[in-house]
Design an enzyme around this catalytic site. Structure first.
Site, PDB file in Angstrom:
ATOM      1  N   GLY A  28     -10.842  28.847 -18.775  1.00 58.50           N
ATOM      2  CA  GLY A  28     -12.116  28.620 -16.681  1.00 58.50           C
ATOM      3  C   GLY A  28     -12.042  27.433 -16.676  1.00 58.50           C
ATOM      4  O   GLY A  28     -10.993  26.873 -16.247  1.00 58.50           O
ATOM      5  N   GLU A  29     -12.830  26.903 -16.154  1.00 53.01           N
ATOM      6  CA  GLU A  29     -13.348  25.882 -15.848  1.00 53.01           C
ATOM      7  C   GLU A  29     -12.317  24.701 -16.991  1.00 53.01           C
ATOM      8  O   GLU A  29     -12.787  23.096 -16.289  1.00 53.01           O
ATOM      9  CB  GLU A  29     -15.188  25.057 -15.960  1.00 53.01           C
ATOM     10  N   LYS A  56      -7.906  31.005 -26.341  1.00 54.51           N
ATOM     11  CA  LYS A  56      -8.458  30.220 -25.537  1.00 54.51           C
ATOM     12  C   LYS A  56      -9.187  30.377 -24.717  1.00 54.51           C
ATOM     13  O   LYS A  56      -8.719  30.881 -24.080  1.00 54.51           O
ATOM     14  CB  LYS A  56      -7.625  28.885 -24.833  1.00 54.51           C
ATOM     15  N   GLY A  57     -10.126  29.760 -24.240  1.00 55.54           N
ATOM     16  CA  GLY A  57     -10.717  30.313 -22.998  1.00 55.54           C
ATOM     17  C   GLY A  57      -9.897  29.052 -21.937  1.00 55.54           C
ATOM     18  O   GLY A  57      -9.420  28.570 -22.434  1.00 55.54           O
TER      19      GLY A  57
END
Lengths: 104, 298
Positions: free
Chosen positions: A59-60, A56-57
């Site tokens: 980051g933001e 899963k990403g």
């Protein structure tokens, strides 16, 4: 990546002609090492069926909750509801003043 | 479309590096406005890149000996050469042990890179309302030693700065030294800078307070407000509330209230409304006074 501070510092301002007032690093203040408290990361590990091998990403995605947390902390502390980030000391001052005048 | 005012490459200039103060002053008086003295250059070079100043000659002062010394003597107080870097003041043991408020103020200025280049003379001569060194120097009663063709003279720092970027310094004069008078031993001072963030920001409002005591009575008090007017402002009314009076929470509050009234900040979209800044300067004045008092002990 810096998480919460966009909600306390960064602001885009324009004058009447639409010229940006915060167009350089001199005026568009980002926090320095002196301003950032110690950060702790907690991972909630879940399997994401859309990503490769369940990945899963990271980051933001996690930044959005911070603004609400800070806003709610201010409300919890002094009972004012701010709706427009960044929640600068000046906005807290204005809101406290409005609250005081409302009580009179 | 109108060109956006941006920072450009430095304009052409000639670099002059005199070896004595006299040579420098002679050169300045010969060329008048075409020549500009260069100390640290942290303000000047930026202004040149913006084309706010386009001098024909830059007169660098760094080859002149003894302009960057810090010396403390019992009877004369502290003498700081105009070319002393902010970093040197911040870290000088002599300053720390005699006038800690100065090293405290120096530590708040800009960033390490700026403090390494910027000089105290430059900070004073740039005459910006938010100059970080000025309020504490004014609170300590500093004087500016000016050198010109005729000789030298002393001007109190609070009279030296006349407006934003304006000083009493003529085009053919140089600041050689800042002199801080010796102070009574029962004194303490605090500088508080309130800015948008911890470093590399100009103050929203700054305050320096210096107080001295004898038997619980405030014998001397000086308060200087920065960044809330066209020049750093001596809060004279606030001082008179405390002078020759006992230092109690009530008198401190009254003095802070006066300081808040004396401030004349403008509303600025970047630095806050006038009302916010006025209120804040009052709070800071109170804190500065209490912290100065705490330094002295009972």
């Amino acid at each position: 990546m810096l998480l919460q501070f966009p909600w306390l510092y960064e602001i885009s301002l324009y004058n009447k002609k639409g010229v940006p007032l915060t167009g350089s690093m001199r005026t568009y203040k980002i926090p320095t090492a002196l301003d950032v408290p110690k950060l702790k990361n907690f991972h909630i590990l879940v399997h994401d069926p859309m990503g490769p091998f369940g990945a899963k990403g990271a980051g933001e995605t996690c930044t959005t909750a911070i603004m609400a947390a800070i806003r709610n902390a201010i409300e919890d502390a002094v009972g004012i509801r701010l709706c427009e980030p960044p929640f600068t000391p000046e906005k807290v001052f204005e809101a406290l003043k409005a609250k005081k005048e409302g009580q009179k | 479309m109108k060109k956006y005012p941006s920072v450009r490459r430095l304009p052409k200039f000639e670099y002059i590096a005199p070896k004595t103060l006299k040579e420098a002053v002679d050169f300045l008086s010969k060329h008048k406005k075409a020549a500009v003295p260069l100390a640290g250059g942290t303000d000047l070079l930026l202004n040149m890149k913006r084309r706010a100043v386009v001098p024909q000659y830059l007169v660098a002062l760094k080859n002149i000996p003894d302009l960057d010394t810090i010396a403390y003597t019992e009877g004369q107080g502290l003498r700081i050469g105009a070319l002393t870097t902010i970093h040197a003041i911040e870290t000088s043991l002599e300053v720390k042990s005699t006038y800690p408020i100065l090293s405290q103020a120096a530590a708040t200025l800009g960033s390490i890179q700026i403090r390494n280049l910027g000089t105290v003379g430059g900070n004073v001569c740039s005459a910006l309302p938010s100059a970080d060194m000025v309020p504490s120097l004014v609170a300590l009663g500093a004087q500016v030693k000016i050198i010109n063709g005729a000789g030298e003279k002393l001007v109190p720092l609070e009279d030296f700065i006349t407006n934003v970027g304006k000083t009493v310094l003529a085009v053919d004069e140089l600041v050689a030294e800042l002199q801080v008078p010796p102070l009574p031993s029962h004194g303490g001072g605090t500088y508080i800078k309130y800015a948008q963030r911890g470093a590399k920001a100009l103050g929203i409002c700054n305050v320096a307070a210096w107080i001295a005591f004898a038997q619980d009575i405030c014998t001397e008090v000086k308060i200087c407000l920065g960044a809330v007017g066209q020049t750093p402002i001596r809060a004279v009314a606030a001082e008179s509330v405390l002078r020759k009076n006992p230092f109690t929470p009530a008198t401190v509050k009254a003095a802070a209230q006066k300081a808040s009234e004396e401030a004349q900040p403008r509303s600025s979209p970047l630095r806050g409304s006038a009302e916010y800044r006025k209120t804040t300067i009052g709070v800071l004045t109170e804190r500065a006074l209490l912290s100065s008092r705490a330094q002295i002990g009972s």
